[in-house]
Design a protein around this motif. Structure first.
Motif, PDB file in Angstrom:
ATOM      1  N   MET A 235     -57.782 -79.118  33.898  1.00 33.76           N
ATOM      2  CA  MET A 235     -58.895 -78.984  33.138  1.00 33.76           C
ATOM      3  C   MET A 235     -58.827 -79.643  31.793  1.00 33.76           C
ATOM      4  SD  MET A 235     -59.450 -75.020  33.942  1.00 33.76           S
ATOM      5  CE  MET A 235     -60.729 -74.587  32.523  1.00 33.76           C
ATOM      6  N   SER A 236     -57.577 -79.720  31.310  1.00 33.49           N
ATOM      7  CA  SER A 236     -57.635 -80.047  29.977  1.00 33.49           C
ATOM      8  C   SER A 236     -57.283 -81.686  29.600  1.00 33.49           C
ATOM      9  CB  SER A 236     -56.284 -79.247  29.192  1.00 33.49           C
ATOM     10  OG  SER A 236     -56.395 -77.942  29.290  1.00 33.49           O
ATOM     11  N   VAL A 237     -56.815 -82.320  30.818  1.00 34.56           N
ATOM     12  CA  VAL A 237     -56.427 -83.717  30.621  1.00 34.56           C
ATOM     13  C   VAL A 237     -57.412 -84.596  31.385  1.00 34.56           C
ATOM     14  CG1 VAL A 237     -54.336 -85.070  30.923  1.00 34.56           C
ATOM     15  CG2 VAL A 237     -53.906 -83.059  30.308  1.00 34.56           C
ATOM     16  N   THR A 238     -57.654 -85.788  30.595  1.00 33.05           N
ATOM     17  CA  THR A 238     -58.540 -86.786  31.247  1.00 33.05           C
ATOM     18  C   THR A 238     -57.792 -87.867  31.601  1.00 33.05           C
ATOM     19  OG1 THR A 238     -60.242 -85.827  29.927  1.00 33.05           O
ATOM     20  CG2 THR A 238     -60.851 -88.041  30.904  1.00 33.05           C
ATOM     21  N   GLY A 239     -58.104 -88.828  32.540  1.00 32.55           N
ATOM     22  CA  GLY A 239     -57.499 -90.092  32.924  1.00 32.55           C
ATOM     23  C   GLY A 239     -57.371 -90.404  34.406  1.00 32.55           C
ATOM     24  N   GLY A 240     -57.243 -91.570  34.674  1.00 27.30           N
ATOM     25  CA  GLY A 240     -57.157 -92.120  36.016  1.00 27.30           C
ATOM     26  C   GLY A 240     -55.658 -91.920  36.410  1.00 27.30           C
ATOM     27  N   PRO A 241     -55.701 -92.422  37.736  1.00 27.75           N
ATOM     28  CA  PRO A 241     -54.241 -92.208  38.460  1.00 27.75           C
ATOM     29  C   PRO A 241     -53.052 -92.508  37.928  1.00 27.75           C
ATOM     30  CG  PRO A 241     -55.687 -94.167  39.608  1.00 27.75           C
ATOM     31  CD  PRO A 241     -56.356 -93.504  38.413  1.00 27.75           C
TER      32      PRO A 241
ATOM     33  N   LEU B 129     -58.656 -76.723  24.725  1.00 28.94           N
ATOM     34  CA  LEU B 129     -59.451 -77.831  23.914  1.00 28.94           C
ATOM     35  C   LEU B 129     -60.967 -77.264  24.085  1.00 28.94           C
ATOM     36  CD1 LEU B 129     -58.524 -81.110  26.132  1.00 28.94           C
ATOM     37  CD2 LEU B 129     -57.762 -80.477  23.886  1.00 28.94           C
ATOM     38  N   PHE B 130     -61.315 -76.371  24.994  1.00 30.39           N
ATOM     39  CA  PHE B 130     -62.690 -75.694  25.007  1.00 30.39           C
ATOM     40  C   PHE B 130     -62.920 -74.297  24.471  1.00 30.39           C
ATOM     41  CE2 PHE B 130     -61.962 -78.713  28.433  1.00 30.39           C
ATOM     42  CZ  PHE B 130     -62.830 -80.008  28.154  1.00 30.39           C
TER      43      PHE B 130
ATOM     44  N   THR C 223     -68.725 -80.066  19.388  1.00 29.21           N
ATOM     45  CA  THR C 223     -67.470 -80.890  18.759  1.00 29.21           C
ATOM     46  C   THR C 223     -66.190 -80.779  19.549  1.00 29.21           C
ATOM     47  OG1 THR C 223     -68.462 -80.029  16.716  1.00 29.21           O
ATOM     48  CG2 THR C 223     -66.229 -81.153  16.682  1.00 29.21           C
ATOM     49  N   GLU C 224     -66.179 -79.683  20.415  1.00 28.94           N
ATOM     50  CA  GLU C 224     -64.765 -79.637  21.217  1.00 28.94           C
ATOM     51  C   GLU C 224     -64.932 -80.616  22.115  1.00 28.94           C
ATOM     52  OE1 GLU C 224     -66.648 -77.280  19.964  1.00 28.94           O
ATOM     53  OE2 GLU C 224     -65.090 -76.405  18.665  1.00 28.94           O
ATOM     54  N   VAL C 225     -66.026 -80.699  22.988  1.00 32.53           N
ATOM     55  CA  VAL C 225     -66.036 -81.620  23.941  1.00 32.53           C
ATOM     56  C   VAL C 225     -65.895 -83.229  23.606  1.00 32.53           C
ATOM     57  CG1 VAL C 225     -67.618 -82.774  25.761  1.00 32.53           C
ATOM     58  CG2 VAL C 225     -67.619 -80.211  25.470  1.00 32.53           C
ATOM     59  N   CYS C 226     -66.572 -83.477  22.382  1.00 34.60           N
ATOM     60  CA  CYS C 226     -66.139 -84.711  21.630  1.00 34.60           C
ATOM     61  C   CYS C 226     -64.707 -85.147  21.440  1.00 34.60           C
ATOM     62  CB  CYS C 226     -67.141 -84.933  20.719  1.00 34.60           C
ATOM     63  SG  CYS C 226     -68.952 -84.902  20.969  1.00 34.60           S
ATOM     64  N   MET C 227     -64.126 -83.815  20.937  1.00 29.94           N
ATOM     65  CA  MET C 227     -62.616 -83.881  20.724  1.00 29.94           C
ATOM     66  C   MET C 227     -61.725 -84.394  21.904  1.00 29.94           C
ATOM     67  SD  MET C 227     -62.145 -80.811  17.883  1.00 29.94           S
ATOM     68  CE  MET C 227     -60.617 -80.902  18.253  1.00 29.94           C
ATOM     69  N   SER C 228     -62.010 -83.551  23.052  1.00 28.73           N
ATOM     70  CA  SER C 228     -61.466 -83.916  24.123  1.00 28.73           C
ATOM     71  C   SER C 228     -61.545 -85.400  24.549  1.00 28.73           C
ATOM     72  CB  SER C 228     -61.903 -82.902  25.367  1.00 28.73           C
ATOM     73  OG  SER C 228     -63.112 -83.328  25.950  1.00 28.73           O
TER      74      SER C 228
ATOM     75  N   PHE D  48     -55.429 -92.082  23.384  1.00 27.03           N
ATOM     76  CA  PHE D  48     -54.459 -92.414  24.296  1.00 27.03           C
ATOM     77  C   PHE D  48     -54.572 -93.895  24.769  1.00 27.03           C
ATOM     78  CE2 PHE D  48     -53.838 -92.992  28.924  1.00 27.03           C
ATOM     79  CZ  PHE D  48     -52.480 -92.954  28.951  1.00 27.03           C
ATOM     80  N   LEU D  49     -55.946 -94.316  24.897  1.00 23.66           N
ATOM     81  CA  LEU D  49     -56.156 -95.598  25.287  1.00 23.66           C
ATOM     82  C   LEU D  49     -56.012 -96.745  23.952  1.00 23.66           C
ATOM     83  CD1 LEU D  49     -59.232 -95.092  27.561  1.00 23.66           C
ATOM     84  CD2 LEU D  49     -56.822 -95.470  28.411  1.00 23.66           C
ATOM     85  N   LYS D  50     -55.987 -96.128  22.863  1.00 26.43           N
ATOM     86  CA  LYS D  50     -55.811 -96.769  21.635  1.00 26.43           C
ATOM     87  C   LYS D  50     -57.144 -97.730  21.530  1.00 26.43           C
ATOM     88  CE  LYS D  50     -50.663 -97.482  22.157  1.00 26.43           C
ATOM     89  NZ  LYS D  50     -49.599 -98.424  22.334  1.00 26.43           N
ATOM     90  N   LEU D  51     -58.189 -96.849  21.827  1.00 23.25           N
ATOM     91  CA  LEU D  51     -59.536 -97.355  21.569  1.00 23.25           C
ATOM     92  C   LEU D  51     -60.099 -96.800  20.339  1.00 23.25           C
ATOM     93  CD1 LEU D  51     -60.821 -97.591  25.229  1.00 23.25           C
ATOM     94  CD2 LEU D  51     -59.907 -99.541  23.892  1.00 23.25           C
TER      95      LEU D  51
END
Length: 1214
Positions: A904-910, A952-953, A963-968, A975-978
């Protein structure tokens, strides 16, 4: 009663003799004594009448009277607990009483008495048998003609059953004597006696006779002898006299060639009481031959192949006989055989087994093709002379049960029926079809397979109800021309090879459409054959080859003369039937059977994507809906409760059985539009989706399959398809379907089945979701897979959170499931569960699948604070040691909660996110709480057991712009350095501006449409496309907004940017108000359609799993592949669709499913396909690797896909 009296012994002996007679057939069929003993030992298991035998009843009464008091005493002793404890927990009361009874003195005394008595009885029976045998030998000595049957008994049967058969071994010398006595020069009495002796001999001995040629010659002479005394010998001969067949056939063949019987004239007919005809038909030849033909398949495999070939060749040779009779037609053997076996049962049996079929087909091809020519010729003759035959048959008066005279027309009809049955069986096999084309008389060109099928179809609808029954003793519908031809067509349609060669041909389809075209052109046609035409068309449409022939072959001629496909003609005819626009045949307007049959043909087409693409423009869904409303309005109103109405059973008795055209069948056909995403949109637009789903649920509760004559399957896929949209899930909830699923789940998970007797305690489940609960788990996953379903069922729903739960209180809704199984935040909830760990694990697994949809995750987190509850549950597992150190209780639930918190807390691909395993892993040293790391921005969690997860939520208050969603999301960008550290506020401002811009272009929906959460206030999900653009432009909010405003003018924005098209003024009103997004009705629809054509194995795997590709594609595309693809591939996806066109969205989904084909097939077998696709990322997929494949799809499908996208896309702004 432990001792037997003399009277008792006599009674038991009589009952035992009766039992042995009843099972004589079973025992005599045993190949050995040991097998016979096994049959008797297991008679109770194999004989359903075992307990009805008087011997068994007597023994049961004897045991009850002898041991009844002992059993009662032991039962009472165990029940009162008089000190005799049960040995182990595994023993039941029955086991204990049984053991003690068998150890009692009364039982031992009873068994001893029974054993002694049975020994006396068996010895008496054996003595009686020996006496009978001696008497038979004495009688045989007095009767010379029975002498051979008294030597030794041959128990080896040549047939499939040994019951009532006894043959004597016979020596070659004796056979030589019999052969000499059968010589025609001998007196009649000598020949009669030799025939009697020969009938008692084993067929195997006769067939192996050294002088078989002479015996065969003399037998033929005896068969052809006009003396009736010799004929009587064969009349009652048993079928196992195998050697009589070849000479009888040869004799019959010579008789037909010698006598040259003329075919009866119409005035006289065929009198079967004439001596010669009676002898042929009733007494010896034809009767013996036909009986033997039907029985020989059961034993000829036990004989040399030459014997079988001789039988087959002699039969085919006889039926190929064509006696020359000048210009007058001759009576042929096939005419008499047709009277005895009108449906050619003998030929069907011969063609059934490969062993005999190869011989039959080889002989037909090489020597006896004239037999097939005659059958084809008879079908052509009946087709051309049908009017005369029909009128002649109708004039024949009904006679008694036994007919003595058959007219010429009746003989022709029986020959026609026999020929149709024979040809129908022949066409089923490849080598049989190779016999065509066939040259026949009066035809310049040979008759091909297609020609023959067209002739049969013409017979089926031109004269379907010939009055054949007047000479068949009773009206048997199975022998009407229409039913006969329909059965042949059905068998051909069921076999792919037969259908391709015989049915899937343009001339065949044209022949089937002839009456339909005639009606559309205003010409009258008999309605009686139309239902058979519709049935055949429906069977063709169920296959891919047949459907393609209907949809794309344009060589057919329509009512106006232009070339059209069969699908267009059929749907126009169905519309005309529903609208009553066929003045040439007004009786069809009220024929519910014909209407239902042709709507069913259309249904076989519109329940596929390709078929709906062709039939969609005709608006057939509206026609069916209008017909349903009209029929419903004519039905009487349901009785008012309390006004003298009887019970429910009496009410159901007044409801007529559904027939084609009734409201139930119209609803069923309308419901089948929901088989495809676009079809579901059309169903919703009719306004009858609620009634259709209610009807589906009523059949589901009765455990009935989909109402279809051509295929049988459940409603699983259709339920999943309906649940993918907001109006569909609301219809499911209103119908009671969801409540029924929840109650069934609770019964399996907590209560268990009430109809199962529990002897031993249930074993502890080893899997997270027990096998007994897998079906309910997958059903809930299918229902809640779409974010639309979660929004409708859970949005603004408050958890009950009661202070006390009754053990008998069962959940009835999804919010109850969340409260009782997922959000367990009180002791009351824990104590209300019989199986807390199993049930809570079930709930957590369900939550894990639901949270894979990011929109569902945001809704659940914002309403129920799931992260807080899960973290508190983890905190409750902490323990304080005596040294002050803090440890943790690690169990299955804590590991599952930990995995879920990270997911639930972490976003990202494989390659950007690594989730902790759901099983414990070995570590070198225990981790203290202070050493447990929080979830890092590197999105990697490598430890097997970690309990500290960044929340995060915790204070989210809205779905889109918190704001919390945007923070996540900003964490993912970091992490992507963008993105920079303070980019979350810019993202919130961008989402706010885009929401204001899009809200200005939304329709003001009617109040009755706002019952759907999806259509209230605004788009209920997060704007994942805007967030993707924000990351693409490295957090520049101004550039992102400018790009989005310009992008909104493009066609692609309707499909990549979901909030852009939500209730937009640029959409057609009926689509905007439907609650079905274009991403589902268009993109997902074409994904399923292309997947079936391009990757059929994957399409079949989805169907078998009860899941749909459209649901998965909706989730992937709705969240822009977040959590499924790495960021680089997400960028490639967006760029490809913008540059190459919106249809590449379809091609990319197909390429992803093709990439996952191996995994999909594997998980379809393990029955967890839904869970795999939702929880696992798409590993190893790169857009660049599949660009060539997508370009190939574009070349084949762009004209269709892009045109449809343009028809529902927003208008471009100027």
């Amino acid at each position: 009663m432990s001792q037997f009296s003399v009277e008792d012994e006599a009674e038991v002996q009589s009952l035992l003799r009766q039992l042995l007679r009843s099972v004589k057939e079973r025992i005599s069929g045993a190949p050995s004594v040991e097998c016979a003993e096994e049959i008797l030992l297991h008679l109770e298991e194999t004989d359903k009448n075992f307990h009805n035998y008087e011997f068994v009843k007597y023994l049961r009464h004897y045991v009850e009277s002898t041991l009844g008091a002992v059993i009662e005493e032991e039962t009472e002793s165990c029940a009162t607990g008089d000190g005799h404890a049960i040995g182990s927990a595994q023993d039941t009361l029955v086991h204990v009483v049984t053991r003690r009874t068998r150890e009692s003195a009364q039982y031992k005394q009873m068994m001893q008495a029974l054993k002694q008595t049975m020994m006396v009885i068996v010895e008496s029976l054996l003595n009686k048998f020996e006496e009978d045998q001696l008497k038979k030998e004495e009688m045989n000595q007095k009767s010379p003609h029975e002498q051979f049957s008294s030597h030794y008994t041959d128990n080896c049967s040549d047939s499939d059953s040994s019951f009532n058969q006894s043959y004597a071994f016979i020596r070659q010398e004796q056979l030589q004597v019999i052969s000499e006595k059968l010589d025609p020069s001998r007196p009649k009495e000598v020949r009669w006696e030799a025939l009697q002796l020969l009938c008692c001999a084993p067929p195997s001995d006769v067939l192996s006779c050294e002088n078989w040629s002479g015996l065969h010659r003399n037998l033929s002479a005896a068969l052809s002898d006009p003396d009736p005394d010799l004929s009587e010998t064969f009349k009652y001969a048993h079928l196992n006299v195998h050697f009589l067949f070849p000479p009888s056939v040869k004799s019959l063949e010579s008789d037909f060639l010698h006598h040259k019987l003329g075919f009866p004239a119409d005035s006289s007919g065929l009198d079967v009481n004439r001596p010669y005809i009676a002898r042929l038909l009733k007494q010896v030849y034809m009767r013996l031959m036909n009986d033997f033909q039907k029985e020989v398949t059961t034993f000829w495999i036990r004989h040399p192949e030459k014997y079988m070939e001789e039988i087959i060749e002699s039969t085919l040779g006889l039926l190929s006989v064509r006696p020359e009779h000048g210009s007058v037609k001759s009576l042929e053997p096939v005419h008499l055989l047709s009277l005895l076996d009108i449906q050619a049962t003998w030929f069907k049996k011969w063609m059934h087994g490969y062993y005999s079929r190869t011989v039959v087909l080889r002989l037909l091809e090489r020597k006896y093709k004239s037999m097939i020519v005659a059958a084809v010729q008879q079908c052509i003759y009946y087709y051309e002379e049908e009017v005369e035959l029909g009128s002649a048959l109708c004039s024949v008066p009904s006679g008694p049960a036994q007919r003595n005279c058959y007219s010429a027309k009746e003989l022709e009809y029986t020959h026609f029926v026999h020929s149709v049955c024979l040809l129908g069986r022949l066409l089923m096999y490849t080598n049989g079809r190779k016999l065509f084309p066939i040259k026949v008389r009066k035809r310049r060109d040979p008759v091909t397979l297609t020609n023959l099928v067209v002739i049969l179809i013409s017979i089926m609808y031109q004269r379907p109800n010939t009055s054949y029954h007047t000479f068949m003793h009773a009206c048997v519908d199975s022998l009407s021309p229409a039913v006969l031809v329909m059965e042949v067509l059905r068998q051909l349609c069921e076999r792919t090879g037969c259908a391709v060669e015989c049915i899937y041909q343009v001339p065949v389809v044209e022949a089937l459409l002839v009456p339909i075209l005639a009606l559309l052109r205003g010409k009258p046609v008999s309605k009686s054959g139309l239902t058979h035409i519709a049935d055949t068309l429906a069977r063709i449409a169920t296959t891919e080859c047949g459907l393609a022939l209907f949809l794309y072959e344009r060589k057919l001629i329509s009512a106006e003369g232009e070339g059209m496909t069969a699908a267009h003609i059929i749907v126009r005819f169905a519309q005309a039937l529903l609208a009553k626009e066929l003045p040439a045949c007004a009786e069809l307007e009220d024929s519910a059977a014909v209407k239902g049959a042709f709507i069913f043909v259309c249904r076989q087409m519109y329940n596929t994507g390709a078929g709906l693409q062709v039939l969609g423009p005709y608006g057939l869904h509206e026609c069916i809906a209008q017909a349903w409303r009209k029929v419903t309005s004519l039905l009487p109103a349901p009785p008012t409760p309390g006004c003298g109405v009887g019970s429910t059973s009496s009410l159901s008795e007044r409801v007529p059985t559904p027939v084609p055209g009734a409201p139930e069948v119209l609803l069923d056909n309308l419901l089948n539009f929901a088989a495809t995403p676009k079809g579901l949109l059309l169903l919703q637009q009719t306004g009858a989706i609620q009634e259709c789903v209610t009807y589906m649920f009523s059949r589901f509760t009765q455990k009935l399959q989909v109402w279809s004559r051509c295929e049988k399957f459940g409603y699983g896929v259709m339920v999943t398809q309906v649940a993918a949209t907001a109006p569909g899930i609301m219809a499911l909830r209103s119908s009671g379907f969801i409540q029924a699923m929840v109650v069934e789940l609770w019964s399996v998970l907590e209560c268990g089945r009430e109809d199962v007797r529990v002897v031993h305690p249930k074993s502890t489940p080893m899997d997270p979701v027990d096998k007994s609960c897998v079906k309910s788990f997958l059903t809930l996953v299918n229902l809640l897979s779409s974010a639309h379903a979660v929004w409708e069922l859970l949005c603004h729903q408050v958890l009950p959170n009661k202070s006390e739960y009754s053990l008998r209180e069962m959940p009835t809704s999804v919010i109850d499931v969340m409260d009782r199984l997922v959000v367990i935040n009180s002791d009351a909830k824990i104590h209300s569960l019989f199986n807390y760990e199993q049930s809570h694990t079930f709930g957590l697994r369900l939550l894990s699948v639901m949270c894979c949809s990011l929109d569902s995750l945001l809704l659940l987190e914002s309403q129920y604070k799931l992260s807080d509850i899960l973290l508190q549950s983890q905190e409750d597992n902490a323990i304080e040691s005596s040294s002050g150190d803090r440890g943790f209780i690690i169990d299955g639930l804590s590991v599952e909660r930990h995995h879920l918190l990270v997911r639930m807390s972490v976003t990202g691909g494989p390659s950007e996110r690594s989730l902790p395993p759901r099983s414990l892993q070995k570590v070198t040293a225990p981790l203290l709480h202070s050493q447990l790391p929080a979830v890092s921005q590197q999105h990697s969690v490598k430890h097997g057991v970690e309990h500290g997860v960044t929340h995060l939520f915790s204070s989210a208050t809205a779905l889109h712009t918190s704001t919390e969603v945007c923070m996540s999301l900003a964490r993912y960008g970091l992490f992507l350095k963008l993105l920079k550290e303070d980019s979350e506020q810019d993202l919130c401002n961008l989402l706010r501006h885009t929401q204001e811009f899009l809200s200005q272009q939304r329709l003001k929906l009617q109040s009755d449409l706002r019952i759907l959460c999806y259509l209230q206030r605004g788009y209920p999900g997060h704007d994942w496309f805007a967030s993707t653009v924000f990351l693409l432009l490295c957090g520049d909010a101004d550039r992102s907004l400018s790009l989005l405003l310009r992008f909104s003018r493009l066609l692609t924005s309707a499909f990549l940017w979901q909030p852009r098209i939500y209730a937009s003024v640029h959409l057609p009103l009926e689509i905007a108000q439907s609650g079905v997004p274009p991403l589902y009705s268009c993109t997902a629809h074409y994904v399923e359609m292309l997947l079936k054509a391009e990757v059929p194995l994957v399409s079949s795997a989805f169907r078998m799993s009860g899941f749909t590709p459209s649901q998965m594609c909706m989730q992937w595309l709705g969240q822009c592949f977040w959590n499924y693809l790495d960021w680089s591939e997400i960028c490639h996806y967006v760029a490809t669709c913008i540059i190459m066109g919106p249809d590449y969205q379809v091609y990319m989904c197909v390429s992803v499913l093709k990439h996952l084909q191996r995994d999909i097939l594997q998980h379809a077998q393990t029955q967890d396909l839904q869970v795999f696709l939702k929880e696992e990322p798409i590993r190893g997929y790169r857009v660049s690797d599949y660009l060539d494949y997508m370009e190939a799809l574009e070349h084949s499908y762009r004209a269709m896909v892009l045109t449809d996208m343009e028809s529902i896309s927003p208008k471009r702004n100027t």
